[in-house]
Design a protein around this motif. Sequence first.
Motif, PDB file in Angstrom:
ATOM      1  N   TRP A 235      -8.953   7.142   5.163  1.00  0.00           N
ATOM      2  CA  TRP A 235      -9.419   5.786   4.860  1.00  0.00           C
ATOM      3  C   TRP A 235      -9.458   4.861   6.077  1.00  0.00           C
ATOM      4  CZ3 TRP A 235      -7.017   8.501   0.850  1.00  0.00           C
ATOM      5  CH2 TRP A 235      -7.803   8.655  -0.282  1.00  0.00           C
TER       6      TRP A 235
ATOM      7  N   ARG B  27       0.834  -1.201   0.000  1.00  0.00           N
ATOM      8  CA  ARG B  27       0.000   0.000   0.000  1.00  0.00           C
ATOM      9  C   ARG B  27       0.872   1.256   0.000  1.00  0.00           C
ATOM     10  NH1 ARG B  27      -3.154  -0.697   4.430  1.00  0.00           N
ATOM     11  NH2 ARG B  27      -1.836   0.631   5.695  1.00  0.00           N
TER      12      ARG B  27
ATOM     13  N   GLU C 273      -3.629  10.376   5.606  1.00  0.00           N
ATOM     14  CA  GLU C 273      -4.576   9.758   4.667  1.00  0.00           C
ATOM     15  C   GLU C 273      -4.919   8.342   5.112  1.00  0.00           C
ATOM     16  OE1 GLU C 273      -6.329  11.449   2.795  1.00  0.00           O
ATOM     17  OE2 GLU C 273      -5.333  12.068   0.954  1.00  0.00           O
ATOM     18  N   SER C 274      -3.908   7.575   5.531  1.00  0.00           N
ATOM     19  CA  SER C 274      -4.152   6.197   5.949  1.00  0.00           C
ATOM     20  C   SER C 274      -5.044   6.126   7.179  1.00  0.00           C
ATOM     21  CB  SER C 274      -2.820   5.496   6.245  1.00  0.00           C
ATOM     22  OG  SER C 274      -2.050   5.372   5.068  1.00  0.00           O
TER      23      SER C 274
ATOM     24  N   PHE D 140       0.785   4.153  -2.714  1.00  0.00           N
ATOM     25  CA  PHE D 140       0.598   5.547  -2.309  1.00  0.00           C
ATOM     26  C   PHE D 140       1.724   6.419  -2.868  1.00  0.00           C
ATOM     27  CE2 PHE D 140       0.741   9.120   0.671  1.00  0.00           C
ATOM     28  CZ  PHE D 140      -0.591   9.446   0.787  1.00  0.00           C
TER      29      PHE D 140
ATOM     30  N   TYR E  78       0.931  10.480   4.021  1.00  0.00           N
ATOM     31  CA  TYR E  78       0.693   9.040   4.112  1.00  0.00           C
ATOM     32  C   TYR E  78       0.041   8.690   5.446  1.00  0.00           C
ATOM     33  CZ  TYR E  78       1.312   4.016   4.427  1.00  0.00           C
ATOM     34  OH  TYR E  78       1.073   2.676   4.594  1.00  0.00           O
TER      35      TYR E  78
ATOM     36  N   THR F  54      -5.400   2.565  -4.461  1.00  0.00           N
ATOM     37  CA  THR F  54      -4.639   2.323  -3.235  1.00  0.00           C
ATOM     38  C   THR F  54      -5.519   1.886  -2.075  1.00  0.00           C
ATOM     39  OG1 THR F  54      -3.165   4.101  -3.971  1.00  0.00           O
ATOM     40  CG2 THR F  54      -2.891   3.325  -1.712  1.00  0.00           C
TER      41      THR F  54
ATOM     42  N   VAL G 271       1.162   6.944  -6.603  1.00  0.00           N
ATOM     43  CA  VAL G 271       0.104   7.946  -6.797  1.00  0.00           C
ATOM     44  C   VAL G 271       0.649   9.333  -6.463  1.00  0.00           C
ATOM     45  CG1 VAL G 271      -2.173   8.731  -6.014  1.00  0.00           C
ATOM     46  CG2 VAL G 271      -1.753   6.298  -6.401  1.00  0.00           C
TER      47      VAL G 271
ATOM     48  N   ASN H  99      -6.203   7.316  -5.493  1.00  0.00           N
ATOM     49  CA  ASN H  99      -6.133   6.572  -4.237  1.00  0.00           C
ATOM     50  C   ASN H  99      -7.462   5.897  -3.913  1.00  0.00           C
ATOM     51  OD1 ASN H  99      -3.468   6.678  -3.271  1.00  0.00           O
ATOM     52  ND2 ASN H  99      -3.763   8.750  -2.505  1.00  0.00           N
TER      53      ASN H  99
ATOM     54  N   SER I  99      -9.967  14.138   3.082  1.00  0.00           N
ATOM     55  CA  SER I  99      -8.684  14.137   2.380  1.00  0.00           C
ATOM     56  C   SER I  99      -8.146  15.554   2.209  1.00  0.00           C
ATOM     57  CB  SER I  99      -8.825  13.458   1.013  1.00  0.00           C
ATOM     58  OG  SER I  99      -7.580  13.387   0.357  1.00  0.00           O
TER      59      SER I  99
END
Length: 148
Positions: A143, A21, A138-139, A25, A135, A74, A28, A70, A93
């Motif tokens: 998400w 992942r 966003e993780s 990422f 990272y 992703t 992207v 993403n 985001s």
Amino acid sequence: MSDLLPEPVRSRLEALYAPIRFGMFAGVGFVGATVDNGVLVALVELGDVPFLPAKVVAWVIAIGVIFGINEAWTFSTYGATSVRGVLARLGRSYLVRFAGFLVTLAIFTALIEFAGVWYLLANVIGIGVGFVVNYTCESLVTWKVHRD
């Protein structure tokens, strides 16, 4: 993971450790950086727009592109697929990437104003530094990979 860390911290760190992942990422992010730099060059060189406003416009466009990729690739297995779910993640985001943007913008501005670095190189360096913030945020926030 160390037993010295509280469970919520440990579970989030474990969720962040996902080499495939992370690679997706990063890929992207490379596309996003290309869009960001392309728009920045177009606005500065062709549109005679000052660096700072050009950077803001480039960022807004690049984040939209990054989110779309993403979302579809992703993090495609995370979150509700309804329009409402996607729009909620899009809003989160932009909010969480704003932290990365502030890091990028600070580096960008400092390198140009205080170190005399060429604006495009300053942008690439700033994007690289902001990548870790992006990272992580966003993780965990957009998400919510730690809930899987």
